[in-house]
Design a protein around this motif. Structure first.
Motif, mmCIF file in Angstrom:
data_model
loop_
_atom_site.group_PDB
_atom_site.id
_atom_site.type_symbol
_atom_site.label_atom_id
_atom_site.label_comp_id
_atom_site.label_asym_id
_atom_site.label_seq_id
_atom_site.Cartn_x
_atom_site.Cartn_y
_atom_site.Cartn_z
ATOM 1 N N VAL A 106 0.653 -1.542 0.111
ATOM 2 C CA VAL A 106 -0.043 -0.482 0.168
ATOM 3 C C VAL A 106 0.550 1.350 0.372
ATOM 4 O O VAL A 106 0.444 2.597 -0.683
ATOM 5 C CB VAL A 106 -0.552 0.427 1.217
ATOM 6 C CG1 VAL A 106 -1.495 1.518 1.217
ATOM 7 C CG2 VAL A 106 -2.176 -1.404 1.115
ATOM 8 N N LYS A 107 1.533 1.118 0.612
ATOM 9 C CA LYS A 107 2.581 2.137 0.772
ATOM 10 C C LYS A 107 3.869 2.540 -0.883
ATOM 11 O O LYS A 107 3.788 3.436 -1.642
ATOM 12 C CB LYS A 107 4.072 2.309 2.252
ATOM 13 C CG LYS A 107 3.399 2.820 3.040
ATOM 14 C CD LYS A 107 4.682 1.940 4.092
ATOM 15 C CE LYS A 107 3.752 1.845 5.373
ATOM 16 N NZ LYS A 107 5.148 1.870 6.500
ATOM 17 N N ALA A 108 3.738 1.729 -1.332
ATOM 18 C CA ALA A 108 4.207 1.603 -2.492
ATOM 19 C C ALA A 108 3.640 2.391 -3.836
ATOM 20 O O ALA A 108 3.599 2.389 -4.374
ATOM 21 C CB ALA A 108 5.124 0.133 -3.235
ATOM 22 N N ILE A 109 2.329 1.986 -2.987
ATOM 23 C CA ILE A 109 0.837 2.614 -4.404
ATOM 24 C C ILE A 109 0.681 3.800 -4.565
ATOM 25 O O ILE A 109 1.014 4.323 -5.169
ATOM 26 C CB ILE A 109 -0.218 1.353 -3.934
ATOM 27 C CG1 ILE A 109 -0.117 0.166 -4.715
ATOM 28 C CG2 ILE A 109 -1.176 2.221 -4.415
ATOM 29 C CD1 ILE A 109 -1.246 -1.019 -4.546
ATOM 30 N N PRO B 298 5.348 -5.701 -8.591
ATOM 31 C CA PRO B 298 6.928 -6.299 -8.461
ATOM 32 C C PRO B 298 7.764 -5.012 -8.336
ATOM 33 O O PRO B 298 9.092 -4.704 -7.439
ATOM 34 C CB PRO B 298 7.612 -7.280 -9.084
ATOM 35 C CG PRO B 298 6.139 -8.333 -9.371
ATOM 36 C CD PRO B 298 5.592 -7.614 -9.574
ATOM 37 N N ASP B 299 7.801 -5.102 -9.907
ATOM 38 C CA ASP B 299 8.822 -3.261 -9.895
ATOM 39 C C ASP B 299 8.265 -2.253 -8.976
ATOM 40 O O ASP B 299 9.286 -1.590 -8.518
ATOM 41 C CB ASP B 299 9.126 -2.808 -11.720
ATOM 42 C CG ASP B 299 9.440 -4.466 -12.309
ATOM 43 O OD1 ASP B 299 10.877 -4.423 -12.368
ATOM 44 O OD2 ASP B 299 8.596 -5.449 -12.759
ATOM 45 N N ILE B 300 7.509 -2.019 -8.663
ATOM 46 C CA ILE B 300 6.951 -0.729 -8.226
ATOM 47 C C ILE B 300 7.357 -0.897 -6.604
ATOM 48 O O ILE B 300 7.777 0.045 -6.076
ATOM 49 C CB ILE B 300 5.147 -0.676 -8.603
ATOM 50 C CG1 ILE B 300 5.070 -0.294 -10.275
ATOM 51 C CG2 ILE B 300 4.541 0.093 -7.571
ATOM 52 C CD1 ILE B 300 3.080 -0.632 -10.128
ATOM 53 N N VAL B 301 7.016 -1.826 -6.470
ATOM 54 C CA VAL B 301 7.555 -1.906 -5.374
ATOM 55 C C VAL B 301 8.753 -1.967 -4.722
ATOM 56 O O VAL B 301 9.129 -1.221 -4.008
ATOM 57 C CB VAL B 301 7.271 -3.671 -3.982
ATOM 58 C CG1 VAL B 301 7.792 -3.579 -2.667
ATOM 59 C CG2 VAL B 301 5.027 -3.573 -4.114
ATOM 60 N N ASP C 130 -5.006 -5.140 -6.704
ATOM 61 C CA ASP C 130 -5.382 -4.055 -5.727
ATOM 62 C C ASP C 130 -6.482 -3.135 -6.202
ATOM 63 O O ASP C 130 -6.868 -3.200 -7.107
ATOM 64 C CB ASP C 130 -4.213 -3.250 -5.917
ATOM 65 C CG ASP C 130 -3.339 -3.644 -5.609
ATOM 66 O OD1 ASP C 130 -2.436 -4.594 -4.997
ATOM 67 O OD2 ASP C 130 -2.044 -4.207 -6.626
ATOM 68 N N ASN C 131 -6.931 -2.778 -5.094
ATOM 69 C CA ASN C 131 -8.637 -1.811 -5.195
ATOM 70 C C ASN C 131 -7.952 -0.601 -4.448
ATOM 71 O O ASN C 131 -8.572 -1.097 -3.147
ATOM 72 C CB ASN C 131 -9.811 -2.436 -4.599
ATOM 73 C CG ASN C 131 -10.005 -4.449 -5.119
ATOM 74 O OD1 ASN C 131 -10.864 -4.191 -6.070
ATOM 75 N ND2 ASN C 131 -9.321 -5.266 -4.790
ATOM 76 N N ALA C 132 -7.577 0.300 -5.156
ATOM 77 C CA ALA C 132 -7.106 1.862 -4.678
ATOM 78 C C ALA C 132 -8.701 2.720 -5.245
ATOM 79 O O ALA C 132 -8.124 3.458 -4.633
ATOM 80 C CB ALA C 132 -6.261 1.943 -5.227
#
Length: 476
Positions: A93-96, A328-331, A161-163
């Motif tokens: 969630v922090k990465a998103i 995975p790259d985003i995180v 993910d549901n953002a």
């Protein structure tokens, strides 16, 4: 209880014993008769019906309102398992949130070559109106639902993910309330983390996310499209539980640059709006001009820093399933760490080699629309007929960029109560996460959705799925 050794049984594991998280519950269960449990199940359905816990289904000719099937056998997660999940959810969630801030500012992840630029700029969910704007507290995703599936004792995968506007938390709360009414004695034998504090935690989280000038005593409201929306019960339920007003677009107006709601005393300014309508309908002056659901000029008030909109407009790009394949790259890019929660391997059909593989293996794969939800617009290859596969093949060839594909996972099972006894059914899990400038809060539980049809992998309520109470055991 019937079992299938090809799938991980969360109650029994892969043997005939009982897994540790279920030991106390199973000891209680042994002293209950099947008839007594079936009667309790009927009582629970009556309770749901009287309470009005329903959801609407669009396009149905028979009826537009249904009761979601509820199963009395809880899904139980051990304290250690939950601690592992919580760390992974917090990281993700922090990465998103960092990703959303970045793509609306310098787009460093694109400059670094970690994500193709066209996946951002040509994405329908990317809002140019948000470029360069800093939401209050730099928070985009105030409420997040992370859909998880399990394939083994320590094997959890993020399914999506549901953002944008995650739903289902009201069912998490009502499922627990129902279980407490049906089996009050059980909760003295099994020590379960509470979920009932979620509404007040949500309100506090929203209040902490208010614009700085109004953070001392902010006014919060919930914006709903109205009674015909599929999640209207939840909108009304959460507003009531938080003790805030439930409003529709026609109740709101821009007064002196601020969003205000109509009251018997005139218009009262709102500081935080928990909106449950999509971006397209939020502001007819900035998005769809024919929208009757939103508030004309709300984006101007938002960009002026006079209101917090939760979740922020433009967060829907983080729900995109093509973007999901880069998580995975985003995180790693934003946290400097390897992901603690795994993605499901994903083929992006927009890529030539991936499309060729998917077309060749359609019978084995699950294919989804990149913007799809609710189990619609997807193909479950192993469960599809030759005719359905042939038709989907043509759709895939016509617009490959609209789809991603994934392997068919061996989803874990949890028993459901049937007239013939306990029988395994596939499940997923949607934990709910609150984000404010003060940090991330993962509610100890979530919405377990269960495929009520034997062998089905589709758990969505709109596709016949049901729900279970989700127990997270207290640690020592």
């Amino acid at each position: 209880m019937a079992s299938d050794e090809n799938f991980f049984d969360e109650m029994r594991g892969r043997g005939d014993g009982v897994r540790a998280p279920y030991s106390d519950y199973c000891a209680w269960l042994e002293n209950r008769t099947a008839n007594a449990l079936l009667k309790k199940s009927r009582d629970a359905q009556t309770f749901f019906r009287r309470t009005g816990i329903t959801f609407n289904v669009y396009g149905e000719t028979e009826a537009d309102e249904r009761l979601i099937p509820f199963d009395l056998v809880p899904r139980i997660i051990g304290a250690g398992e939950w601690a592992q999940l919580t760390r992974g959810i917090e990281q993700r969630v922090k990465a998103i949130n960092a990703f959303l801030y970045d793509i609306y500012h310098r787009q460093e992840i694109v400059r670094a070559g970690r994500i193709p630029e066209h996946l951002i700029s040509q994405n329908d969910a990317f809002l140019p109106q948000m470029i360069g704007f800093d939401p209050p507290g730099s928070i985009y995703t105030h409420i997040v639902g992370v859909d998880l599936v399990r394939t083994g004792p320590n094997e959890f995968f993020v399914l999506e993910d549901n953002a944008r506007t995650p739903s289902g938390v009201s069912y998490m709360l009502e499922n627990r309330e129902t279980m407490l009414k049906m089996f009050p004695e059980l909760f003295s034998q099994v020590q379960v983390e509470r979920v009932s504090s979620y509404p007040m935690a949500l309100r506090k989280s929203l209040e902490r996310s208010a614009p700085a000038a109004t953070r001392d005593r902010p006014t919060v409201a919930v914006l709903t499209p109205g009674i015909h929306n599929s999640a209207y019960f939840e909108h009304a339920f959460l507003a009531d539980e938080m003790g805030v007003e439930l409003v529709e677009g026609h109740d709101l107006h821009i007064v002196d640059g601020r969003v205000a709601m109509r009251t018997t005393q005139g218009y009262e300014p709102i500081d935080v709006l928990y909106r449950r309508i999509d971006d397209d309908f939020l502001d007819p002056l900035n998005f769809r001009s024919d929208s009757m659901l939103g508030v004309a000029g709300i984006m101007d008030a938002y960009r002026a820093g006079n209101i917090t909109i939760a979740n922020a407009p433009g967060t829907g790009i983080a729900d995109d399933k093509a973007i999901y394949s880069y998580m995975p790259d985003i995180v790693e890019f934003y946290t400097g760490q390897k992901p603690l929660l795994q993605n499901v391997p994903t083929w992006r059909c927009a890529e030539k080699d991936a499309l060729a593989y998917v077309l060749e293996h359609l019978e084995e794969l699950v294919v989804k629309e990149v913007h799809g939800s609710g189990g619609y617009g997807m193909l479950v290859g192993p469960a599809a007929s030759k005719k359905e596969i042939a038709a989907f093949r043509q759709k895939l060839k016509a617009k490959p960029a609209n789809y991603i594909a994934q392997p068919t996972l061996a989803l874990s099972t949890v028993p459901v109560l049937t007239r013939a006894g306990l029988s395994p059914r596939h499940v997923d899990l949607r934990p709910f996460v609150l984000v404010s400038p003060e940090g991330v809060n993962v509610t100890p539980g979530g919405l377990t959705r269960v495929a009520m049809k034997k062998g089905s992998l589709v758990v969505n309520s709109s596709q016949g799925g049901g729900t279970k109470d989700t127990w997270v055991l207290k640690g020592d």
